[in-house]
Design a protein around this motif. Structure first.
Motif, mmCIF file in Angstrom:
data_model
loop_
_atom_site.group_PDB
_atom_site.id
_atom_site.type_symbol
_atom_site.label_atom_id
_atom_site.label_comp_id
_atom_site.label_asym_id
_atom_site.label_seq_id
_atom_site.Cartn_x
_atom_site.Cartn_y
_atom_site.Cartn_z
ATOM 1 N N LEU A 190 23.878 -31.280 18.678
ATOM 2 C CA LEU A 190 24.048 -32.064 17.311
ATOM 3 C C LEU A 190 22.517 -32.362 17.029
ATOM 4 C CD1 LEU A 190 27.206 -34.268 17.629
ATOM 5 C CD2 LEU A 190 26.707 -32.103 16.353
ATOM 6 N N GLN A 191 21.618 -32.741 17.894
ATOM 7 C CA GLN A 191 20.544 -33.230 17.528
ATOM 8 C C GLN A 191 19.429 -32.252 17.411
ATOM 9 O OE1 GLN A 191 19.168 -36.509 17.818
ATOM 10 N NE2 GLN A 191 17.532 -35.485 16.857
ATOM 11 N N LYS A 192 19.665 -31.155 17.811
ATOM 12 C CA LYS A 192 19.127 -29.804 17.712
ATOM 13 C C LYS A 192 19.439 -29.138 16.297
ATOM 14 C CE LYS A 192 18.070 -25.185 19.351
ATOM 15 N NZ LYS A 192 18.283 -24.230 20.501
ATOM 16 N N ASN A 193 20.757 -29.222 15.881
ATOM 17 C CA ASN A 193 21.096 -28.240 14.766
ATOM 18 C C ASN A 193 21.223 -29.058 13.463
ATOM 19 O OD1 ASN A 193 21.557 -25.401 15.835
ATOM 20 N ND2 ASN A 193 22.340 -26.778 17.559
ATOM 21 N N TYR A 194 21.812 -30.407 13.821
ATOM 22 C CA TYR A 194 22.056 -31.170 12.614
ATOM 23 C C TYR A 194 21.362 -32.889 12.761
ATOM 24 C CZ TYR A 194 25.681 -27.906 12.440
ATOM 25 O OH TYR A 194 26.478 -26.541 12.407
ATOM 26 N N PRO A 195 20.264 -32.842 12.899
ATOM 27 C CA PRO A 195 19.525 -33.903 13.079
ATOM 28 C C PRO A 195 19.642 -35.009 11.920
ATOM 29 C CG PRO A 195 17.703 -32.282 12.594
ATOM 30 C CD PRO A 195 19.072 -31.380 12.890
ATOM 31 N N ASP A 196 19.844 -34.691 10.905
ATOM 32 C CA ASP A 196 19.935 -35.403 9.754
ATOM 33 C C ASP A 196 21.581 -35.998 9.463
ATOM 34 O OD1 ASP A 196 17.286 -35.590 9.513
ATOM 35 O OD2 ASP A 196 17.264 -33.867 8.144
ATOM 36 N N MET A 206 28.867 -34.655 11.772
ATOM 37 C CA MET A 206 28.911 -33.484 12.445
ATOM 38 C C MET A 206 30.054 -33.874 13.645
ATOM 39 S SD MET A 206 28.369 -31.139 10.739
ATOM 40 C CE MET A 206 28.785 -29.823 12.144
ATOM 41 N N PHE A 207 29.497 -35.091 14.098
ATOM 42 C CA PHE A 207 30.114 -35.584 15.496
ATOM 43 C C PHE A 207 31.680 -35.835 15.168
ATOM 44 C CE2 PHE A 207 31.729 -38.717 18.284
ATOM 45 C CZ PHE A 207 31.426 -38.206 19.659
ATOM 46 N N GLU A 208 31.858 -36.747 14.095
ATOM 47 C CA GLU A 208 33.201 -36.711 13.593
ATOM 48 C C GLU A 208 34.161 -35.375 13.103
ATOM 49 O OE1 GLU A 208 35.815 -39.341 10.153
ATOM 50 O OE2 GLU A 208 33.643 -39.218 9.955
ATOM 51 N N LYS A 209 33.427 -34.592 12.482
ATOM 52 C CA LYS A 209 33.842 -33.165 12.213
ATOM 53 C C LYS A 209 34.177 -32.423 13.814
ATOM 54 C CE LYS A 209 33.096 -28.780 9.921
ATOM 55 N NZ LYS A 209 32.138 -27.884 9.143
ATOM 56 N N LEU A 210 33.425 -32.408 14.461
ATOM 57 C CA LEU A 210 33.847 -31.740 15.835
ATOM 58 C C LEU A 210 34.947 -32.646 16.544
ATOM 59 C CD1 LEU A 210 30.242 -31.070 17.181
ATOM 60 C CD2 LEU A 210 31.895 -29.511 16.123
#
Length: 254
Positions: free
Chosen positions: A193-199, A204-208
């Motif tokens: 997540l940090q690498k691909n969706y830093p903002d 994204m965590f909720e989506k996953l």
């Protein structure tokens, strides 16, 4: 229940995530745990946690894809009762977007690595009078996951190897099962997540998390608890099985 006293266990990739959870829970139940990692430093936190609890653990630097290196380490460890084939790598890509070098790398670690450890460990388990093998598969071996071509291929092979080993060694008191997790909240997920969706990390965590019908990712400790059961004498009647631990993913997403 679930005592592993006087048992010797090997956990590959035991330095973090699922491997660390498995190594620590086996040690908590009094197994002598041997951790195989790419480097000694990668196993340090797990080793420290186990030793701080007054239990016994050892670590070895070894690339599981190196056949001779794996043989050497298992000969050094000697007779064992439990093998957990957990070491593995991930990859994102479809069949026509996966480069040959990436495909080969995933196969080398996730398939050949498991074979190498089976090859080296089975004689050591045999010398102990029998034991248990757990291979870490994935729901990717059971259902189609988008953009996981090489990874799914490898985990499908791991599941097939599990069934083959279970059949071949049932007469030698060697049980073999696999575990197929859905998404587990490990440092790998946080790094992804940090690498691909830093903002957009929270979204994204909720989506996953919601990919699993239960509404969250698994905890590494939950995978560890299942591994403990399968390693224990309480599971003595279980072999040749794959265990999805997936928050309903494979059955409730249809």
């Amino acid at each position: 229940m679930f005592s592993l006293k006087n048992k010797k266990a090997v956990v590959t990739g035991g330095g973090s995530g699922i491997g660390r959870a498995i190594a620590t829970i086996l040690a908590k139940q009094d197994a002598e745990v041997h951790i195989i990692e790419l480097g000694i430093a990668q196993a340090k936190d797990t080793l420290d946690e186990i030793e701080a609890a007054g239990k016994m653990a050892f670590s070895y630097a070894c690339d599981v894809s190196d056949h001779q290196a794996v043989k050497t380490v298992f000969e050094q460890i000697g007779s064992i009762h439990i093998l957990v084939n957990n070491a593995g790598i991930a990859h994102i890509g479809k069949a026509d977007t996966t480069e040959e070098s990436d495909f080969d790398r995933v196969m080398r670690v996730n398939v050949k690595g498991v074979y190498n450890c089976l090859y080296a460990a089975i004689p050591q388990i045999r010398s102990a009078g029998g034991g248990v093998i757990i291979n870490m598969a994935s729901i990717a071996a059971l259902v189609g996951l988008p953009d996981r071509f090489a990874y799914s291929t490898a985990k499908g092979a791991v599941k097939a190897m599990t069934m083959s080993v279970a059949k071949d060694y049932i007469g030698e008191n060697i049980r073999c099962n696999s575990i197929s997790p859905a998404r587990v909240h490990t440092p790998f997920v946080d790094g992804f997540l940090q690498k691909n969706y830093p903002d957009h990390i929270p979204e994204m965590f909720e989506k996953l998390s919601k990919t699993q019908p239960i509404g969250r990712m698994a905890k590494p400790e939950e995978i560890g608890a299942l591994a403990l059961y399968l390693c224990s004498d309480e599971a003595a009647f279980i072999t040749g099985c794959d265990y999805p631990i997936d928050g309903g993913f494979t059955t409730l997403n249809n």
